[in-house]
Design a protein around this motif. Sequence first.
Motif, short mmCIF file in Angstrom:
data_model
loop_
_atom_site.label_atom_id
_atom_site.label_comp_id
_atom_site.label_asym_id
_atom_site.label_seq_id
_atom_site.Cartn_x
_atom_site.Cartn_y
_atom_site.Cartn_z
N LEU A 143 -5.35 -3.87 -7.31
CA LEU A 143 -4.60 -3.62 -6.09
C LEU A 143 -4.03 -2.20 -6.07
N LYS A 144 -3.50 -1.75 -7.20
CA LYS A 144 -2.97 -0.38 -7.27
C LYS A 144 -4.04 0.65 -6.95
N ARG A 145 -5.21 0.47 -7.56
CA ARG A 145 -6.28 1.44 -7.35
C ARG A 145 -6.78 1.42 -5.92
N ALA A 146 -6.87 0.23 -5.35
CA ALA A 146 -7.33 0.13 -3.95
C ALA A 146 -6.30 0.74 -3.00
N SER A 147 -5.02 0.66 -3.35
CA SER A 147 -3.96 1.25 -2.53
C SER A 147 -4.01 2.78 -2.57
N GLN A 148 -4.39 3.31 -3.70
CA GLN A 148 -4.47 4.77 -3.85
C GLN A 148 -5.89 5.20 -3.46
N TYR A 149 -6.17 5.02 -2.17
CA TYR A 149 -7.55 5.12 -1.69
C TYR A 149 -8.12 6.54 -1.72
N ASN A 150 -7.26 7.53 -1.94
CA ASN A 150 -7.77 8.90 -2.03
C ASN A 150 -8.12 9.31 -3.46
N ARG A 151 -7.95 8.36 -4.40
CA ARG A 151 -8.34 8.64 -5.78
C ARG A 151 -9.86 8.62 -5.91
N GLN A 152 -10.37 9.31 -6.91
CA GLN A 152 -11.81 9.38 -7.11
C GLN A 152 -12.36 8.16 -7.84
N ASP A 153 -11.52 7.52 -8.68
CA ASP A 153 -12.00 6.42 -9.51
C ASP A 153 -11.75 5.08 -8.84
N LEU B 8 0.85 -1.20 0.00
CA LEU B 8 0.00 0.00 0.00
C LEU B 8 0.88 1.24 0.00
N ASP B 9 1.92 1.24 0.81
CA ASP B 9 2.85 2.36 0.87
C ASP B 9 3.51 2.58 -0.50
N TYR B 10 3.87 1.48 -1.15
CA TYR B 10 4.56 1.56 -2.44
C TYR B 10 3.65 2.17 -3.52
N PHE B 11 2.42 1.66 -3.62
CA PHE B 11 1.53 2.12 -4.68
C PHE B 11 0.88 3.46 -4.36
N TYR B 12 0.65 3.74 -3.09
CA TYR B 12 -0.03 4.98 -2.72
C TYR B 12 0.73 6.20 -3.21
N TYR B 13 2.05 6.13 -3.10
CA TYR B 13 2.86 7.30 -3.45
C TYR B 13 3.29 7.33 -4.91
N ALA C 157 -8.47 -6.93 -2.58
CA ALA C 157 -7.60 -6.88 -3.75
C ALA C 157 -6.25 -7.52 -3.45
N PHE C 158 -5.71 -7.25 -2.26
CA PHE C 158 -4.44 -7.86 -1.85
C PHE C 158 -4.59 -9.37 -1.76
N ASN C 159 -5.66 -9.82 -1.12
CA ASN C 159 -5.88 -11.26 -0.94
C ASN C 159 -6.11 -11.97 -2.27
N ASP C 160 -6.72 -11.28 -3.23
CA ASP C 160 -6.89 -11.87 -4.57
C ASP C 160 -5.53 -12.20 -5.19
N VAL C 161 -4.58 -11.31 -5.01
CA VAL C 161 -3.23 -11.55 -5.55
C VAL C 161 -2.60 -12.74 -4.84
N VAL C 162 -2.77 -12.83 -3.53
CA VAL C 162 -2.22 -13.97 -2.79
C VAL C 162 -2.89 -15.26 -3.24
N ARG C 163 -4.20 -15.23 -3.46
CA ARG C 163 -4.92 -16.43 -3.91
C ARG C 163 -4.35 -16.94 -5.23
N SER D 140 5.44 7.28 5.67
CA SER D 140 5.25 5.86 5.42
C SER D 140 4.07 5.29 6.19
N PHE D 141 3.47 4.27 5.62
CA PHE D 141 2.42 3.51 6.29
C PHE D 141 3.07 2.30 6.96
N HIS D 142 2.96 2.19 8.25
CA HIS D 142 3.46 1.00 8.93
C HIS D 142 2.82 0.87 10.31
N ASN D 143 2.76 -0.37 10.80
CA ASN D 143 2.04 -0.67 12.04
C ASN D 143 2.70 -0.07 13.28
#
Length: 568
Positions: free
Chosen positions: A526-536, A52-57, A501-507, A66-69
């Motif tokens: 997955l890219k689009r879901a990571s960029q959660y502030n996008r409108q589309d 998410l951190d990678y694709f968001y930016y 979306a992430f789990n679909d890739v793992v599946r 950075s996004f981290h726990n």
Amino acid sequence: MIDCLIIGHNDGDFDAIVKTLHSMGTDHPDYRDLNLNFIEYNNKAYRALDILDYFYYQNNNDAYRSFHNADLLWNVIMYLGTYLSRRGFSFDYINLFQFEKDKLREKLEHNNYLTIAITTTIYTTVEPIQEVISFIKKINNTANIIVGGPFIAKQVETIDISNLKLLFGYIGADYYILSREGEQALADLLYALKKTVTISNIKNISYKKGKDYIITKMENEINSLEDNMIDYTLFSKKDIGETINIRTSKGCPYSCSYCGFPLRAGKYKCLDVDYIIKELDQIEKIGTVRNIFFMDDSINVPKVRFKELMLAMIKKDYSFKWNCFFRCDSSDAELIKLMKEANCEGVFLGLESANEQVLKNMNKTSRKSDFLKAIPVFKKAGLAVFVSTFTGFPGETYKTFQETIDLLRETEPDFYRPQLWFCDPVTPIWNQREKYGLKGSNFSWKHSTMNVKEACDLNEEAFLTVDKTVWVPDPGYNFTSIYYMKQRGMSIGKQKKFLKAFNDVVREKIIYPYKKSISPNLLESLKRASQYNRQDQVNIGSLETVSKIKYEKKQNLITKFESSKFNF
């Protein structure tokens, strides 16, 4: 000279961890368990928040954060810093080793430290500790390095003295704090080193003498909760940030057979509500905190105290929201209503199993009926529900596992995560090995009704076939991540979309292990879901592929288990 530099968490190199486990074999339970929780992109392993951190930016002009726990000031640093300060010692700290190496280097080069204390709160191996020690020694060879905390205490409890000394030499520290509550031992050691007096009479420590490590007299150390409340004024608002973890109790009032914590932590003790409110008042005054996580395993026990706390928090009308672990067998509809009014956002429920016999084997006091009652009430109140289960505990069969999955399908909590049962020799179930035909330990076990590889198969089935409740890929994304990401602007709904979306890739990785790259439609989703502030925000084209994956894998697993001797 500063008396003590406290080092917080070292997240380590996840890609290196994956490679190490992969070298053990892709059928090894340690690897199979981890394999459900990361993806591979451009020849590198990524956990959920990492990708998410990678694709968001990408193509994003936001200032990088950075996004981290671990994006909070660790509770152990605030607690230890306060403890030492009240006893006249000066302290400094590094919160996150992995992210603050340059800062640590600068501190080591420009400051004079008597000691450096390395905490081990959630470590399970020595590598993160060794990495920190190696880094320190390259820059500073005069400070005394002290290692303590849960990891060291567990080694003291589980291995013999000769191997313990070998381990201490392998880790490479100068001193070790041996007890689970080692605050007083640390303070005594600092005093002795500062005054250059003998340390041999200090209890609960180990120190190097020549080529040997001396272990001093062991004695149970107990530190009062009431006398050791954190002083938040010792830390900057910037460092404290938006999230704080707090604890209001010690020990556990239960004795579940899969958990060794009550045996080690001693009698259950909890703060009176007045003390908790004083701490929450302090936190409110900081002005930056938006979220609190109550770390207590049983915050709502006793129920009378918890209800009193809810009423007090409602009266205070704090600005922050909070979340917690919760015991469904100590609950009612009125209490859940009060939690919502007190700004609770969500709960972690330790279901473990929906089968009554397995719950009895676990010595759990909660029952299936407790969760069937509580989960709908939480959902109606608008609180997010995360359910955790174990797979493979003695007594588990394919049918008992299906009971648990059926409960998830019936109640539809927001999130879930089945944990592969870890056979820990320090837990009470270990003393019942003969009763259950239990052999082996850790992630290498078998018993009368299942073995660890079959438990891995069951977890894979759950991962591939449970639809409405979202699998949380931990490590990398966990219960607290949900509220961390919410305060970073990602709604629960968008988090679910991202995790799906992430789990679909793992599946896809699980079903087609020799496939070299992620399918374009899954990657774009997955890219689009990571960029959660996008409108589309749309999830394009993944459903057909994943449905096929689920169907094929499910049929294979059902066929296998229907012909298995474990299908009772």
